[in-house]
Design a protein around this motif. Sequence first.
Motif, PDB file in Angstrom:
ATOM      1  N   ILE A  32      18.174 -20.167  23.827  1.00 58.87           N
ATOM      2  CA  ILE A  32      19.293 -19.803  24.712  1.00 58.87           C
ATOM      3  C   ILE A  32      20.407 -19.141  23.903  1.00 58.87           C
ATOM      4  N   ALA A  33      20.728 -19.733  22.753  1.00 51.07           N
ATOM      5  CA  ALA A  33      21.809 -19.205  21.915  1.00 51.07           C
ATOM      6  C   ALA A  33      21.527 -17.758  21.493  1.00 51.07           C
ATOM      7  N   GLU A  34      20.285 -17.491  21.087  1.00 47.19           N
ATOM      8  CA  GLU A  34      19.947 -16.129  20.654  1.00 47.19           C
ATOM      9  C   GLU A  34      20.051 -15.148  21.821  1.00 47.19           C
ATOM     10  N   MET A  35      19.597 -15.567  22.975  1.00 49.91           N
ATOM     11  CA  MET A  35      19.677 -14.718  24.171  1.00 49.91           C
ATOM     12  C   MET A  35      21.139 -14.400  24.520  1.00 49.91           C
ATOM     13  N   VAL A  36      21.971 -15.450  24.526  1.00 51.98           N
ATOM     14  CA  VAL A  36      23.384 -15.279  24.895  1.00 51.98           C
ATOM     15  C   VAL A  36      24.118 -14.420  23.861  1.00 51.98           C
ATOM     16  N   LEU A  37      23.897 -14.702  22.568  1.00 52.44           N
ATOM     17  CA  LEU A  37      24.581 -13.934  21.527  1.00 52.44           C
ATOM     18  C   LEU A  37      24.164 -12.467  21.555  1.00 52.44           C
ATOM     19  N   SER A  38      22.906 -12.210  21.878  1.00 46.11           N
ATOM     20  CA  SER A  38      22.429 -10.829  22.003  1.00 46.11           C
ATOM     21  C   SER A  38      23.124 -10.127  23.166  1.00 46.11           C
ATOM     22  N   LYS A  39      23.285 -10.851  24.274  1.00 45.73           N
ATOM     23  CA  LYS A  39      23.965 -10.299  25.456  1.00 45.73           C
ATOM     24  C   LYS A  39      25.430  -9.991  25.129  1.00 45.73           C
TER      25      LYS A  39
END
Length: 294
Positions: free
Chosen positions: A99-106
């Motif tokens: 989730i963290a990687e997805m959010v930080l990428s966004k």
Amino acid sequence: MDKDMTEVLKKAEVLIEALPYIQQFNRKIIVVKYGGSAMSNEELQKNVIKDVTLLKLVGFKPIIVHGGGREISRWVGKVGKEAQFVNGLRVTDAETMEIAEMVLSKVNKSLVTMVQELGVKAVGISGKDGGLLTVSKKYSGGQDIGFVGDIKEVNPKILYDLLEKDFLPIVAPIGLDGGFRTYNINADDAACAIAKAVHAEKLAFLTDIEGLYKDINDKNSFISRLYASEADSLIADGFIGGGMLPKLANCTSAIRNGVSRVHILDGRIPHCLLLEIFTDHGVGTAILKDDDSI
């Protein structure tokens, strides 16, 4: 003199006041750690991006390192999980890491878009790209907190390449360990490590407080300028606590490893970055080398 002309002359005075700072920092690298409330409010977000874009256009070489903790917590909640923290560090299991990687990428790509809307070329990367950030597993007081990384090595080549080609790098704090496993990294730690590695002239932390106070309950004890050794004394004497303790330790570590000045700024103040860098008085706390002149 009419009122309109007075206003115009005031603007000219502001530009003249900024001139020596523009000359002094031309072609110098400045690392901006961006997070907190300034990131969750769209208007403040745009102001920060305008500030950094202006720094780029007047000759600085800015690098943005961003967080995204609140947004990560929001998405963790959406999937029915509860955010857990140990000593202020997020416990990051495999699902939370995803989730963290997805959010930080966004978040990363939205910042890239904002910069490019203002006519400056930006490239969003994470610490994975080009081997920028190599980490080992971090423990908090001996406790296992999952996929949280402790930075072991910074390879700034990708940043130098982007700066040389006139891009503004925007970095998400994610790294790989020796076994190529993905880890979340505290954004303050990432900004500090990157600033050291590129020998930044300045490192600016945009935070949710006005700056440093000798006594947090006494607004008259605000510190606008202090030397690294004075900061160490404040820590040793117990004046600094909570979340500011690791932040200030990062600041003094950066100063002792080649960064010329570190600024702690209130990201909720519109254009705080420009006010601190381009005016004689500034608006936050600046931490200086012991042999620097204030």
